[in-house]
Enzyme design. Structure first.
Site, PDB file in Angstrom:
ATOM      1  N   ASN A   1      25.728  41.185  47.821  1.00  0.00           N
ATOM      2  CA  ASN A   1      26.428  41.131  46.539  1.00  0.00           C
ATOM      3  C   ASN A   1      25.401  41.510  45.476  1.00  0.00           C
ATOM      4  O   ASN A   1      24.566  40.692  45.082  1.00  0.00           O
ATOM      5  CB  ASN A   1      26.968  39.706  46.318  1.00  0.00           C
ATOM      6  CG  ASN A   1      27.764  39.592  45.031  1.00  0.00           C
ATOM      7  OD1 ASN A   1      27.796  40.525  44.222  1.00  0.00           O
ATOM      8  ND2 ASN A   1      28.391  38.452  44.831  1.00  0.00           N
TER       9      ASN A   1
ATOM     10  N   GLU B   1      33.758  33.898  50.386  1.00  0.00           N
ATOM     11  CA  GLU B   1      33.959  35.336  50.166  1.00  0.00           C
ATOM     12  C   GLU B   1      33.050  36.168  51.075  1.00  0.00           C
ATOM     13  O   GLU B   1      33.435  37.229  51.543  1.00  0.00           O
ATOM     14  CB  GLU B   1      33.693  35.660  48.690  1.00  0.00           C
ATOM     15  CG  GLU B   1      34.782  35.099  47.783  1.00  0.00           C
ATOM     16  CD  GLU B   1      34.330  34.854  46.357  1.00  0.00           C
ATOM     17  OE1 GLU B   1      33.526  33.927  46.148  1.00  0.00           O
ATOM     18  OE2 GLU B   1      34.779  35.590  45.462  1.00  0.00           O
TER      19      GLU B   1
ATOM     20  N   ARG C   1      33.772  32.666  28.848  1.00  0.00           N
ATOM     21  CA  ARG C   1      34.798  33.649  28.474  1.00  0.00           C
ATOM     22  C   ARG C   1      35.994  32.956  27.832  1.00  0.00           C
ATOM     23  O   ARG C   1      36.396  31.877  28.259  1.00  0.00           O
ATOM     24  CB  ARG C   1      35.274  34.418  29.709  1.00  0.00           C
ATOM     25  CG  ARG C   1      34.232  35.317  30.289  1.00  0.00           C
ATOM     26  CD  ARG C   1      34.751  36.025  31.531  1.00  0.00           C
ATOM     27  NE  ARG C   1      33.688  36.104  32.510  1.00  0.00           N
ATOM     28  CZ  ARG C   1      33.867  36.178  33.828  1.00  0.00           C
ATOM     29  NH1 ARG C   1      35.086  36.193  34.325  1.00  0.00           N
ATOM     30  NH2 ARG C   1      32.847  36.244  34.636  1.00  0.00           N
TER      31      ARG C   1
ATOM     32  N   HIS D   1      38.637  38.164  42.000  1.00  0.00           N
ATOM     33  CA  HIS D   1      38.469  37.071  42.985  1.00  0.00           C
ATOM     34  C   HIS D   1      39.419  37.238  44.166  1.00  0.00           C
ATOM     35  O   HIS D   1      39.780  36.252  44.825  1.00  0.00           O
ATOM     36  CB  HIS D   1      38.756  35.675  42.374  1.00  0.00           C
ATOM     37  CG  HIS D   1      37.835  35.264  41.271  1.00  0.00           C
ATOM     38  ND1 HIS D   1      38.292  34.617  40.130  1.00  0.00           N
ATOM     39  CD2 HIS D   1      36.495  35.386  41.132  1.00  0.00           C
ATOM     40  CE1 HIS D   1      37.265  34.368  39.335  1.00  0.00           C
ATOM     41  NE2 HIS D   1      36.163  34.827  39.921  1.00  0.00           N
TER      42      HIS D   1
ATOM     43  N   ARG E   1      30.070  43.547  48.372  1.00  0.00           N
ATOM     44  CA  ARG E   1      31.126  43.139  47.463  1.00  0.00           C
ATOM     45  C   ARG E   1      31.174  44.173  46.338  1.00  0.00           C
ATOM     46  O   ARG E   1      30.138  44.521  45.761  1.00  0.00           O
ATOM     47  CB  ARG E   1      30.788  41.780  46.860  1.00  0.00           C
ATOM     48  CG  ARG E   1      31.783  41.389  45.806  1.00  0.00           C
ATOM     49  CD  ARG E   1      31.265  40.284  44.942  1.00  0.00           C
ATOM     50  NE  ARG E   1      32.275  39.922  43.963  1.00  0.00           N
ATOM     51  CZ  ARG E   1      32.003  39.385  42.797  1.00  0.00           C
ATOM     52  NH1 ARG E   1      30.753  39.140  42.445  1.00  0.00           N
ATOM     53  NH2 ARG E   1      32.968  39.087  41.961  1.00  0.00           N
TER      54      ARG E   1
END
Ligand code: ADP
Length: 403
Positions: free
Chosen positions: A7, A385, A241, A180, A91
């Site tokens: 990743n 993941e 965020r 996601h 990823r």
């Protein structure tokens, strides 16, 4: 087959080496501060203590070389030669409309990922650096890419279109994509397994709440709506965020505060959310501690956060005309007892009832936290993941070899 999962971020890189015979993790680790002074490599082999090394790592190619050195090291290594790594899985955040599934990397795939840079300027260029760094160090080892957006490509147009002039979709592909996806996909499948029911029959709301946070309505195993949009800014309130806000706030703030496009982007992505409201932290642990200490700003941040999660659960129950299971995952979802409790205690209209004792149990295993009387199953399912990336990579490489 051994599969290396990567990743890559702009100045960091996380890795895990899987043995696909039993899906065990042989080693994991991360490189931080790539391109800055005092870069850090943390290597966690399965058989001995983790090590941390500080050195100068100028770019991703050097970072991958250092990782391979560690993986083959005589003491902290877990393999004898890099040739044991038969495939690498990456990823990739944005697959746009081009990628509905994971794929093996070839020159066409690389140019398409490049074309998507403008939709994910902070992420996709870094993933491409990861792919190139593997090529530079490992020649033509097969590489696969697994996209955060792919799982949401099943969303119908009524969920993914924005109500703005259609020409913007045609010209610039402005639409909702969702993120996601590997996590929502994984936890929805694990939910069906845990409940012992066919995925095809289930209406599931998956709550991936970590630093970034998104909810997905998964009907019959397919994403039919998700809270993030064209970028990961839409939807829930997150660590830094803003999530949803009236779009008119953007030009108004730019005008009043004399902000540039970059400045307003940075405000919404890095200086909003829990951090802005609490004035203290983007970390939910600190927000919860602040609330327990009676700090009003932390309390407001906490209440705004859980209120939004609850509103989205209500919306997705309506979108699917019912819900069989609500699932919590990622850093906050897996660990915060108080967040799960607050979200669930005002879902009585759906017949949700959680057992406070079950909610308190800490475990790495999937578990049910609802009472036998609850009309909706509530579960905590640790996400994975990296495992999805390893599995997809393994499957694609095996399929290619059989052709
Ligand atoms: P990312 O989106 O970066 O992958 P994670 O899913 O790892 O994030 O989630 C990280 C967040 O999880 C941290 O910022 C922290 O707020 C939250 N977290 C971790 N442990 C706890 C806990 N025990 N209670 C509340 N929040 C927690």
């Amino acid at each position: 087959m051994k599969v290396l999962v990567i990743n890559a971020g702009s100045s960091s890189l996380k890795y895990q080496l899987y043995d696909m015979v039993d899906e065990s993790v042989l080693a994991a680790g991360r490189v931080e501060r790539i391109g800055m002074d005092s870069s850090i490599l943390v290597h966690e082999p399965h058989h001995t203590d983790e090590i941390t090394e500080v050195s100068e790592i100028l770019d991703h190619t050097i970072a991958i070389r250092k990782v391979l050195d560690k993986l083959t090291d005589s003491e902290v290594g877990v393999i004898t030669s890099t040739s044991e790594i038969e495939a690498v899985g990456h990823r990739v955040v944005h697959g746009g409309e081009s990628f509905k599934n994971s794929v093996l990397v070839d020159s066409e795939v690389k140019s398409e990922i490049r074309r998507l840079f403008e939709l994910a300027p902070l992420h996709n260029p870094a993933h491409m650096m990861g792919i190139k760094a593997v090529e530079a160090n490992m020649g033509n080892v097969p590489q696969a890419v697994v996209f955060d957006t792919a799982f949401h490509q099943t969303m119908p147009a009524k969920a993914y279109m924005y109500a703005i002039p259609k020409v913007l979709y045609k010209k610039h592909k402005i639409r909702r994509y969702g993120f996601h996806g590997t996590s929502h996909d994984y936890v929805s499948k694990r939910t069906a397994e845990t409940l012992g029911r066919p995925l095809e029959d289930l209406k599931i709301i998956t709550c991936h709440i970590g630093n970034g946070a998104s909810l997905t309505a998964v009907q019959g195993g397919q994403s039919i709506d998700t809270s993030m949009g064209m970028t990961p800014l839409e939807g829930l309130m997150m660590g830094t965020r803003s999530g949803d806000l009236d779009p008119a706030v953007v030009p108004f703030t730019m005008m009043k505060e004399d902000l540039t496009v970059n400045e307003v982007n940075s405000m919404l992505n890095k200086h909003s959310g829990l951090l802005a409201i609490s004035g203290m932290s983007s970390d939910m642990r600190e927000i919860t501690d602040g609330m327990e200490a009676g700090e009003p700003n932390a309390t407001l941040a906490f209440e705004m956060y859980t209120y939004r999660v609850r509103k989205y659960i209500g919306a997705y129950a309506a979108a699917m005309d019912g819900v069989d299971a609500i699932v919590f995952t990622a850093g906050v979802g897996e660990n915060s007892i108080v967040i799960r409790q607050h979200v669930c205690e005002q879902l009585t209209f759906l017949g949700v009832e959680i057992d406070p004792e079950l909610n308190k149990i800490r475990s790495k295993e999937p578990r049910r936290i609802s009472t036998p009387n609850s009309k909706v199953e509530v579960l905590v399912i640790p996400t994975n993941e990296e495992l999805v990336i390893a599995r997809d990579t393994y499957r694609l490489v095996k399929e290619a070899k059989n052709v």
